[in-house]
Write a protein that holds these residues in place. Sequence first.
Motif, PDB file in Angstrom:
ATOM      1  N   ILE A 155       0.851  -1.201   0.000  1.00 14.73           N
ATOM      2  CA  ILE A 155       0.000   0.000   0.000  1.00 14.73           C
ATOM      3  C   ILE A 155       0.880   1.242   0.000  1.00 14.73           C
ATOM      4  O   ILE A 155       0.624   2.194  -0.747  1.00 14.73           O
ATOM      5  N   ARG A 156       1.932   1.248   0.811  1.00 14.39           N
ATOM      6  CA  ARG A 156       2.841   2.406   0.829  1.00 14.39           C
ATOM      7  C   ARG A 156       3.480   2.622  -0.541  1.00 14.39           C
ATOM      8  O   ARG A 156       3.608   3.758  -0.996  1.00 14.39           O
ATOM      9  N   ALA A 157       3.875   1.535  -1.195  1.00 16.53           N
ATOM     10  CA  ALA A 157       4.558   1.656  -2.490  1.00 16.53           C
ATOM     11  C   ALA A 157       3.660   2.260  -3.556  1.00 16.53           C
ATOM     12  O   ALA A 157       4.132   2.941  -4.461  1.00 16.53           O
TER      13      ALA A 157
ATOM     14  N   PRO B 166       1.828   8.633   1.510  1.00 19.15           N
ATOM     15  CA  PRO B 166       1.872   7.596   2.543  1.00 19.15           C
ATOM     16  C   PRO B 166       1.492   8.141   3.920  1.00 19.15           C
ATOM     17  O   PRO B 166       1.755   9.296   4.234  1.00 19.15           O
ATOM     18  N   VAL B 167       0.880   7.284   4.702  1.00 17.77           N
ATOM     19  CA  VAL B 167       0.470   7.623   6.062  1.00 17.77           C
ATOM     20  C   VAL B 167       1.475   6.962   7.001  1.00 17.77           C
ATOM     21  O   VAL B 167       1.514   5.742   7.111  1.00 17.77           O
ATOM     22  N   GLU B 168       2.286   7.786   7.669  1.00 16.13           N
ATOM     23  CA  GLU B 168       3.376   7.272   8.499  1.00 16.13           C
ATOM     24  C   GLU B 168       3.027   7.191   9.982  1.00 16.13           C
ATOM     25  O   GLU B 168       3.593   6.385  10.706  1.00 16.13           O
ATOM     26  N   ASP B 169       2.131   8.067  10.450  1.00 18.16           N
ATOM     27  CA  ASP B 169       1.836   8.111  11.883  1.00 18.16           C
ATOM     28  C   ASP B 169       0.408   8.611  12.088  1.00 18.16           C
ATOM     29  O   ASP B 169      -0.307   8.898  11.128  1.00 18.16           O
ATOM     30  N   GLU B 170       0.028   8.718  13.354  1.00 15.90           N
ATOM     31  CA  GLU B 170      -1.353   9.109  13.674  1.00 15.90           C
ATOM     32  C   GLU B 170      -1.698  10.499  13.141  1.00 15.90           C
ATOM     33  O   GLU B 170      -2.799  10.730  12.647  1.00 15.90           O
ATOM     34  N   ALA B 171      -0.762  11.435  13.227  1.00 13.99           N
ATOM     35  CA  ALA B 171      -1.015  12.788  12.718  1.00 13.99           C
ATOM     36  C   ALA B 171      -1.240  12.756  11.202  1.00 13.99           C
ATOM     37  O   ALA B 171      -2.141  13.434  10.686  1.00 13.99           O
TER      38      ALA B 171
END
Length: 184
Positions: free
Chosen positions: A37-39, A44-49
């Motif tokens: 999904i990241r690729a 990309p969603v890295e963290d909660e923020a």
Amino acid sequence: MNTHPRNARLRTGSLVLRPWEPGDLTVLLDAYRDPAIRAGSRAPVEDEAAAARWLRDQEEGRASGLRHGFAVVDTALGDGPVGNAVLVHPAPGSGAAEVGYWTVAACRGRGIAPQALAALTDWAFTVFAGDGLVRLDLLHQVDNEASCRVAEKAGYGLAEVLPACPPWPLDGHRHERRAAGPGR
């Protein structure tokens, strides 16, 4: 139909495509831990923020009418999202828009992605016909064979190979599907 359907819900088989909700943040974070999904993601969603920002972006896109992201829920599996389907709709009169999707790893290979993409496609051609929408494009990198299969199952033919362009390190495929109707 409303041309800016903020709260549209689509149903097909056991799938419900609904707007993303703040309570989906944990599912979203878990999904973006998947390298596949990241690729394939432009954001990309890295963290909660970042997940909270992504969810706000979905709501703002709906409010503007330019982006319609749907959480894909398979009611046979539960009530939480197992995927995403999105229509990125340009200004009225352009004739084309882009679609995208992802499915969590545990639910791949079950036909969820092509079924959700077909429902999104039918909805888009119905709701945005008055804006002149006649073509939908699906883009992915050439090494993503699963996306080629999903595109074919949802009626999207391979239209062209695109040269690599940041952030994508490889060439890409553009699949397209055209609206049915006279002269199309």
